[in-house]
Every structure is written in structure tokens, then in C-alpha cells.
Write an enzyme that holds these catalytic residues in place. Structure first.
Site, short mmCIF file in Angstrom:
data_model
loop_
_atom_site.label_atom_id
_atom_site.label_comp_id
_atom_site.label_asym_id
_atom_site.label_seq_id
_atom_site.Cartn_x
_atom_site.Cartn_y
_atom_site.Cartn_z
N GLU A 235 77.37 44.78 94.70
CA GLU A 235 76.83 45.13 95.78
C GLU A 235 75.24 44.66 96.02
O GLU A 235 74.31 45.21 96.60
CB GLU A 235 76.59 46.55 96.08
CG GLU A 235 76.45 46.69 97.77
CD GLU A 235 76.57 48.25 98.25
OE1 GLU A 235 76.42 49.19 97.32
OE2 GLU A 235 76.89 48.51 99.40
N HIS A 246 77.75 52.88 108.22
CA HIS A 246 77.58 54.06 107.48
C HIS A 246 76.19 54.38 107.16
O HIS A 246 75.61 55.34 106.83
CB HIS A 246 77.86 53.36 105.71
CG HIS A 246 79.31 53.62 105.43
ND1 HIS A 246 80.20 52.84 105.95
CD2 HIS A 246 79.98 54.59 104.55
CE1 HIS A 246 81.40 53.16 105.71
NE2 HIS A 246 81.49 54.07 104.65
O1 LIG Z 1 83.06 50.04 98.40
C1 LIG Z 1 81.98 49.99 99.10
O2 LIG Z 1 81.23 49.12 98.72
C2 LIG Z 1 81.85 50.86 100.39
O3 LIG Z 1 80.69 50.70 100.86
C3 LIG Z 1 82.87 51.60 100.94
C4 LIG Z 1 82.61 52.87 101.79
O4 LIG Z 1 83.54 53.07 102.60
C5 LIG Z 1 82.13 54.12 100.97
O5 LIG Z 1 81.79 55.04 101.89
C6 LIG Z 1 81.04 53.77 99.98
O6 LIG Z 1 81.23 55.05 98.99
C7 LIG Z 1 79.79 53.87 100.40
O7 LIG Z 1 78.78 53.60 99.48
P1 LIG Z 1 77.38 53.91 99.34
O8 LIG Z 1 76.96 52.92 98.28
O9 LIG Z 1 76.62 53.50 100.70
O10 LIG Z 1 77.36 55.26 99.13
ZN ZN Z 2 82.95 54.89 103.55
#
Ligand SMILES: O=C(O)C(=O)C[C@@H](O)[C@H](O)[C@H](O)COP(=O)(O)O
Ligand code: ZN
Ligand code: NAD
Length: 359
Positions: A235, A246
Site C-alpha cells: 500500500e 474508509h
Molecule cells: O485491502 C485493502 O487494502 C483495503 O483497504 C480493504 C478495506 O476494505 C479494508 O477495510 C481494510 O482493512 C482497510 O485497511 P486500513 O489499512 O485502512 O485499516
Molecule cells: Zn473495508
């Protein structure tokens, strides 16, 4: 059976989608694991439905199975459960040659995945998701996590499984509310991808259509997610797109203290981020309304809770993992099928978010 291959820097594995695949789980696991001790981690709702048959099937394939059950619900993504589960693994003398099989929704998957990542610095993991949300999203891609009182998923790791086994037949025992929330993450993916996926998601006019189209929606969502994960496992760039909705969603989920399921909070976050970016003239007019119409069709919420304190919302948003230094990176839709990023200084957040806070 539909097979989607995932290859990242840390692991190559298959996502197998197979109706009634749980009845042959021993065979599927044998293809990736030699005989070993298996900790089957499940929750108090899922366990009674599926743990006995899965255990028997694994035992017949030569595995020694210990079932570890956690209380159902988000509160189990906690240090207390990590301590409890790791202590149980150690007491049962699980070694680095043994494995964890997560049987449940996203809560089980995130928690069991995190335990697998840290116990003995990492033991093998298989994800067997049983909720729609877990089948379309959380079981794939290796994010594992527990929560802190200040925010969602603030402790965790990227830890890929050896196999993801999706059996859509498990959705028949899923409560309607949990089925519906899965559509929040599906519509997120469809809105980013656009085209055929957006059309397919538009066929969901009620919960029975969601169940009827589940296999096609799972396939489309997982195909999209795996492409993103394979390009950016940790990421640093494009994977942030999967966080559409989110920034507000996680804040609403946290402040609701259990009132909203994750997919419900994401549904609110999706519509609100579109409304916000429409107000800033960065999102095409009418996008929020299109999303809201589809989310309402399965009964999902889209409005910010009336009692929500703006100050608390802004404070919660600052725990978003997309805050780097003094900037928050928002994910937004220019239009259906085109998602991108926009940075806002954390110090300006209250002013930036004001258009959706003033009714
Ligand atoms: O896999 C991912 O990358 C995602 O962001 C999927 C999201 O739907 C999921 O809720 C993920 O856990 C969110 O990640 P975060 O790093 O914001 O806690
Ligand atoms: Zn999610
Ligand atoms: N790791 C990721 O990439 C990722 C992605 C999205 C969401 N998540 C996380 O996933 C969690 C939400 O997952 P969820 O929505 O599956 O919640 P959940 O795990 O709480 O499951 C929802 C409810 O359905 C029950 N259940 C699950 N499968 C069932 C079945 N087949 N039959 C009967 N009952 C069943 C559960 O016991 C629970 O009560 C959140 O913590 C969220 O942060 C993680």
C-alpha cells in the site's frame, strides 16, 4: 471451481471459489500443507454451523485439529484475544511447522491472520471466509489487524495466506444484515472499476438478488482486488484506492461503538465522500445519489448519524493510515470508473469537511 492466482513478493497462492467447497476442504488443504497441527480459529456464531464438519474433514486428511473459538464481533479484534490465542497455541505446543485456519468473517480473518503473523514470528495461514464481506474483500490481500480504542486496524501486518478457500454456500446461514453489509465493499470496488462490474452491481435490486449473484460478484471483486494487491502489496500507492469510503467510514464505525458493521460504515463513507467531493467540484454531480440508490436497495445506511460530533469525527479521521506527515490523502471518484487521490492538510480538515456537516 474458479481459481484466481495471487503472486506477491512474499507469497504466491490461490483464491479458490467453489460452491460446497467446504465438503472437500481436507483435499484442498492437502495441496498446500503437509500433515500438521491445525488451529481452526472461528467465532461463536460460525463455529456451531461449520467447525465440526470442517474438523472431521481435516482429520480425515491427516491433520490434528484444535478448535479455538472467539466471541463473535468487532470487539474480538483486541490485544486480549491475541494474548489468549497465542497462549493457547503455545500451551498446545504449536511449532513453526503448524498452521492456523481462519474460519469466519472478517473479524476472525483479521485476528487469526495477525496471530499467524506474530506467533513464533510467523506460522502458516489459510483463510476460509464465511461472510460475504470476507469473501469479496478481507480474506484476500494479506492485511491483518486488531483495533485500538483510538482507531480501526491500528495494529497489524501484511501477511499473505497459503490459500483462500471461498464457499458461497456458507452465505445461506449468514444473517441478512451481514449479507447486506458485504455489498458496501462490492459497490466500492464496482465504483472504482466502472464498466461491466458497475453494470453487474446495478443488478442488485434486493437481498435475494445479492445472494443469487454472489458468485459473480465475489469473482469480480476478488479479481479486481488481487490485481491491485499484486501491483502494490504494501500500500505505498495504488492499493490506497481500496480505501475509498474508509476515511469517513472508519471514523463512523469507531465512533458508533458497535452501532455500525464495517460494510455499513463503508456505505456511509462512500456516499459522504462523493457528496463532499461533489461540493468541492472534484466529483461529477449525481455520483453520490447513484451510489446511495444502490446501497438503499439492500437496506444499507448512507447518512452521517445525526448525533455525530464534528470535532470527534475530525479527530477520529486523523488516525487514518493515509495520514502522512501533516497531510491526509483522500481517495475519491472523479466519476464512476475513475478513482484518484487528493491531499488535504490535516490542519484544514474541519473546513474541508464542512460541506457535509452543515445540513
Ligand atoms: O485491502 C485493502 O487494502 C483495503 O483497504 C480493504 C478495506 O476494505 C479494508 O477495510 C481494510 O482493512 C482497510 O485497511 P486500513 O489499512 O485502512 O485499516
Ligand atoms: Zn473495508
Ligand atoms: N483485511 C482486510 O483487507 C479487510 C477488508 C475489509 C474488512 N476488514 C475487516 O473485516 C471486519 C468485518 O468483517 P465481517 O463483516 O465479515 O464481520 P464479522 O466477522 O463480524 O461477521 C459478521 C457477522 O456474521 C457472522 N457470520 C459470519 N459468517 C457467517 C455464516 N456463514 N453464517 C452465520 N453467521 C456468520 C459473524 O459471526 C458475525 O456475527 C472488520 O473488522 C473490518 O475492519 C478487513
Amino acid at each position: 471451481m474458479t481459481v484466481i492466482q495471487v503472486t506477491t513478493a512474499t507469497k504466491a497462492y490461490q483464491v479458490q471459489l467453489s460452491d460446497h467447497g467446504l465438503t472437500k476442504i481436507g483435499q484442498a488443504v492437502s495441496a498446500v500443507w503437509t500433515p500438521r497441527q491445525v488451529a481452526l480459529i472461528t467465532d461463536t456464531n460460525v463455529g456451531p454451523h461449520y467447525a465440526p464438519a470442517v474438523t472431521a474433514n481435516l482429520q480425515a486428511a491427516g491433520y490434528r485439529v484444535t478448535v479455538l473459538t472467539i466471541p463473535a464481533g468487532e470487539a474480538s479484534k483486541s490485544w486480549a484475544q491475541v494474548e489468549r490465542l497465542t497462549a493457547m497455541l503455545s500451551a498446545a505446543q504449536f511449532t513453526r511447522s503448524d498452521g492456523i485456519l481462519a474460519l469466519g468473517g472478517g473479524v476472525v480473518g483479521d485476528l487469526a491472520g495477525f496471530v499467524a503473523a506474530i506467533y513464533l514470528r510467523g506460522i502458516s495461514l489459510i483463510q476460509v471466509p464465511t461472510s460475504l464481506l470476507a469473501q469479496v474483500d478481507s480474506s484476500v490481500g494479506g492485511k491483518t489487524a486488531i483495533d485500538l480504542p483510538t482507531g480501526k486496524n491500528l495494529i497489524g501486518s501484511f501477511y499473505q495466506p497459503d490459500l483462500v478457500l471461498i464457499d458461497p454456500a456458507t452465505l445461506t446461514t449468514l444473517p441478512a444484515r451481514s449479507l447486506a453489509e458485504g455489498y458496501g465493499e462490492i459497490l466500492k470496488c464496482a465504483a472504482i472499476v466502472g464498466g461491466d462490474f458497475w453494470q453487474l452491481a446495478g443488478q442488485i435490486t434486493d437481498l435475494s438478488a445479492l445472494l443469487a449473484h454472489a458468485a459473480a460478484l465475489i469473482t469480480a471483486s476478488v479479481q479486481f482486488k488481487t490485481q491491485v494487491v499484486m501491483a502494490d502489496e504494501k500500500e505505498s500507492d495504488q492499493r490506497q484506492l481500496l480505501n475509498l469510503g474508509h476515511t469517513i467510514g472508519h471514523a463512523v464505525e469507531l465512533l458508533g461503538q458497535g452501532q455500525w458493521m464495517h460494510g455499513e460504515a463503508v456505505a456511509i463513507g462512500l456516499v459522504q465522500v462523493c457528496r463532499l467531493f461533489e461540493a468541492h467540484q472534484l466529483t461529477a454531480k449525481g455520483t453520490a445519489a447513484q451510489l446511495a440508490m444502490r446501497l438503499h436497495a439492500v437496506g444499507l445506511p448512507t447518512e452521517l448519524p445525526a448525533a455525530l460530533s464534528p470535532a470527534k469525527l475530525i479527530a477520529a479521521m486523523q488516525h487514518d493510515k493515509k495520514v502522512h506527515g501533516d497531510q491526509l490523502t483522500w481517495v475519491y471518484l472523479q466519476q464512476i470508473g475513475t478513482a484518484t487521490f487528493h491531499q488535504v492538510p490535516v490542519a484544514n480538515l474541519m473546513t474541508w469537511v464542512a460541506p457535509i456537516l452543515t445540513k
